[in-house]
Design an enzyme around this catalytic site. Structure first.
Site, PDB file in Angstrom:
ATOM      1  N   CYS A  52     150.841 -42.888  55.004  1.00  0.00           N
ATOM      2  CA  CYS A  52     151.395 -44.239  54.855  1.00  0.00           C
ATOM      3  C   CYS A  52     152.900 -44.326  55.095  1.00  0.00           C
ATOM      4  O   CYS A  52     153.350 -45.012  56.025  1.00  0.00           O
ATOM      5  CB  CYS A  52     151.063 -44.781  53.468  1.00  0.00           C
ATOM      6  SG  CYS A  52     149.292 -45.039  53.206  1.00  0.00           S
ATOM      7  N   HIS A 102     155.678 -49.446  51.713  1.00  0.00           N
ATOM      8  CA  HIS A 102     155.868 -48.106  51.154  1.00  0.00           C
ATOM      9  C   HIS A 102     157.254 -47.544  51.450  1.00  0.00           C
ATOM     10  O   HIS A 102     157.409 -46.392  51.868  1.00  0.00           O
ATOM     11  CB  HIS A 102     154.788 -47.148  51.648  1.00  0.00           C
ATOM     12  CG  HIS A 102     154.483 -46.059  50.664  1.00  0.00           C
ATOM     13  ND1 HIS A 102     153.256 -45.463  50.567  1.00  0.00           N
ATOM     14  CD2 HIS A 102     155.257 -45.465  49.723  1.00  0.00           C
ATOM     15  CE1 HIS A 102     153.285 -44.534  49.616  1.00  0.00           C
ATOM     16  NE2 HIS A 102     154.500 -44.511  49.094  1.00  0.00           N
TER      17      HIS A 102
END
Length: 504
Positions: A52, A102
């Site tokens: 991610c 993220h």
């Protein structure tokens, strides 16, 4: 000049092999089907890194993790790296983010003028791997197969709550933009966390996949002893020996995953509907992409973190004024999003192009360009030294200083069953690709930089958790005194300004 608006629709962990030319026929995705029909569809797009945070930093900056230094899910994305949000904002765009990106570190904006939600994952260094302790599982944050054995149905989960909120705030933002109180062009990035595991879906989407023909993997599980060394490390990192995964667990996991693609399709449909009703459709670029894929039980592997097609290949579709719709088979990268957006918005990136690893896809979509070999990197959990990969034409080569090379021909062997690295007939291809990769990467230096970063972060994280704790997690701010009706406002002006369309 009038610049187009930009709506970026990002999803999480969507396997690109399910988008061979738009969504696969068995998927119930009417809104993505409609978007595909008017999009340039890049059938072989690859993530810069199959995890991610590294994938998203690379997607935003057009730079590989070895340049961004976002090696894993706990590495800081520093403020001095320009992103597409910086470039668009510098050119006069309003930039906003609803959902996950993220970001790790104190900068939680990276060029976005505003964030409408917090993130779903932590922004600190707590998930830092440790190459000095190879093979050690960190149970409280490493993946395990509980997502597979626990697959099923629920009406609300942590992730469903999050994505419901992301869609709501994104829709509200589109309505705000429609009121035209700000004349600037805009870029709204909407980033969902589905269909990322855990594999749990709402009943009405689950029911769409009763009897689905794709519930079993194409490639059956490969015994641990027969897996390549990196796949073995990933299986150990996922604690495979502690979980007994049945065929029914696999079917339920894949069914819930497909159901969550349909859930996301519905949310995307709601946003595109607002876009059209608010008369933005004719001058808005819509870009649909995922950060990385999911193995979904193929070869007995789950999640991502490797360079097999299920993990590394992602969907990429771009619908833009003047950009022809159609399928493009040449391999491309999520690194290409930044220069492509700049090209479509007529931004000059000549001053920073030497820093980027991406290339504009506009010429390729118009049938007059090409894309050079596509690079990928991985240096996070489940690895013990950096891995690199290059997709060049039909060939994909994976190198790691700890492992034998893996060479596959994806035209002849789309499921990557046969490693051709020891095939004498492929010696010339192996030598040429290896030379190209050695010219691009210094693996010893890459490894040393990753280890130094990990060591620094372990010290800083332990220090910052002692005494008073000030988290970096983004806190959305709402000015309640400026919302709806307040006594410093003129009610007549308020009602008129908040109405769209006016005078109808």
């Amino acid at each position: 000049m009038t610049r187009p608006n930009v709506l970026i629709l990002m999803v999480d962990q969507l396997n690109g092999t399910l988008f061979p030319d738009g969504p696969a026929a068995f998927l119930h995705t009417p809104h993505l089907d409609a978007l595909a029909r008017r999009s340039a569809r890049f059938a072989h797009c690859y993530t810069a890194s199959p995890l991610c945070a590294p994938a998203r930093a690379s997607f935003m900056s057009g730079q590989l993790p070895s340049r961004t230094r976002v090696y894993d899910n706990a590495a800081e994305f520093t403020s001095d790296i320009p992103t597409f949000a910086h470039h668009l904002r510098r050119a006069g765009y309003h930039t906003a983010l609803s959902g996950k990106m993220h970001f790790v570190g104190p900068d939680q904006l990276h060029g976005f003028e505003e964030r409408l939600t917090t993130d779903i994952y932590p922004a600190d260094f707590g998930w830092t791997p440790d190459y000095t302790r190879p093979g050690e599982r960190i149970d409280w944050w490493y993946h395990n197969l509980g997502s597979v054995t626990g697959a099923g149905v629920a009406e609300i989960t942590n992730q469903l709550e999050y994505d419901d909120e992301v869609a709501y705030h994104a829709g509200r933002k589109l309505y705000d933009l429609a009121r035209r109180q700000d004349d600037r062009p805009w870029c709204l990035t909407v980033s969902f966390t589905h269909p990322h595991d855990p594999y749990v879906a709402r009943r009405r989407f689950w029911d769409l996949y009763e009897g689905c023909p794709a519930l079993a993997p194409v490639v059956p599980p490969i015994p641990f002893e027969a897996q390549d060394p990196h796949s073995q490390r990933l299986m150990l990192a996922s604690d495979h020996a502690a979980s007994h995964v049945t065929d029914e667990d696999v079917r339920r996991s894949r069914r819930a995953y497909f159901a969550n693609i349909s859930y996301i399709d519905e949310k995307i449909g709601e946003l595109i509907d607002i876009l059209e009703r608010c008369r933005f459709a004719d001058d808005t670029i819509i870009l649909f992409v995922s950060d990385h894929g999911d193995m979904l039980g193929e070869r007995g592997l789950w999640f991502k973190m490797n360079f097999f097609e299920g993990s590394a290949r992602v969907p990429l579709m771009i619908a833009a004024p003047g950009l022809p719709a159609g399928r493009i088979d040449r391999p491309v990268s999520t690194l290409d999003v930044l220069p492509t957006l700049a090209d479509l918005a007529a931004l000059d990136l000549s001053g920073i192009m030497p820093w980027t690893d991406g290339e504009s896809l506009v010429p390729l979509a118009r049938g007059s360009g090409a894309r050079s070999a596509v690079p990928m990197e991985y240096a996070a959990e489940g690895s013990e030294a950096p891995l690199i990969a290059l997709r060049d034409g039909p060939w994909k080569l994976v190198l790691c200083e700890l492992d034998p090379p893996i060479l596959t021909n994806l035209e002849e062997d789309p499921h990557e069953i046969t490693n051709r690295a020891q095939d004498p007939a492929c010696a010339g291809v192996l030598a040429a690709l290896t030379a190209a990769m050695r010219a691009r990467w210094d693996l010893a230096r890459f490894d040393a930089e990753v280890r130094a970063s990990q060591a620094r972060r372990h010290v800083v994280y332990e220090a910052l958790r002692n005494g008073a704790y000030y988290p970096w997690d983004f806190q959305p701010l709402q000015k309640a005194s400026e919302r709806y009706m307040r006594n410093h406002m003129d009610l007549n002006i308020l009602e008129e300004s908040q109405r769209y369309p006016r005078g109808e």
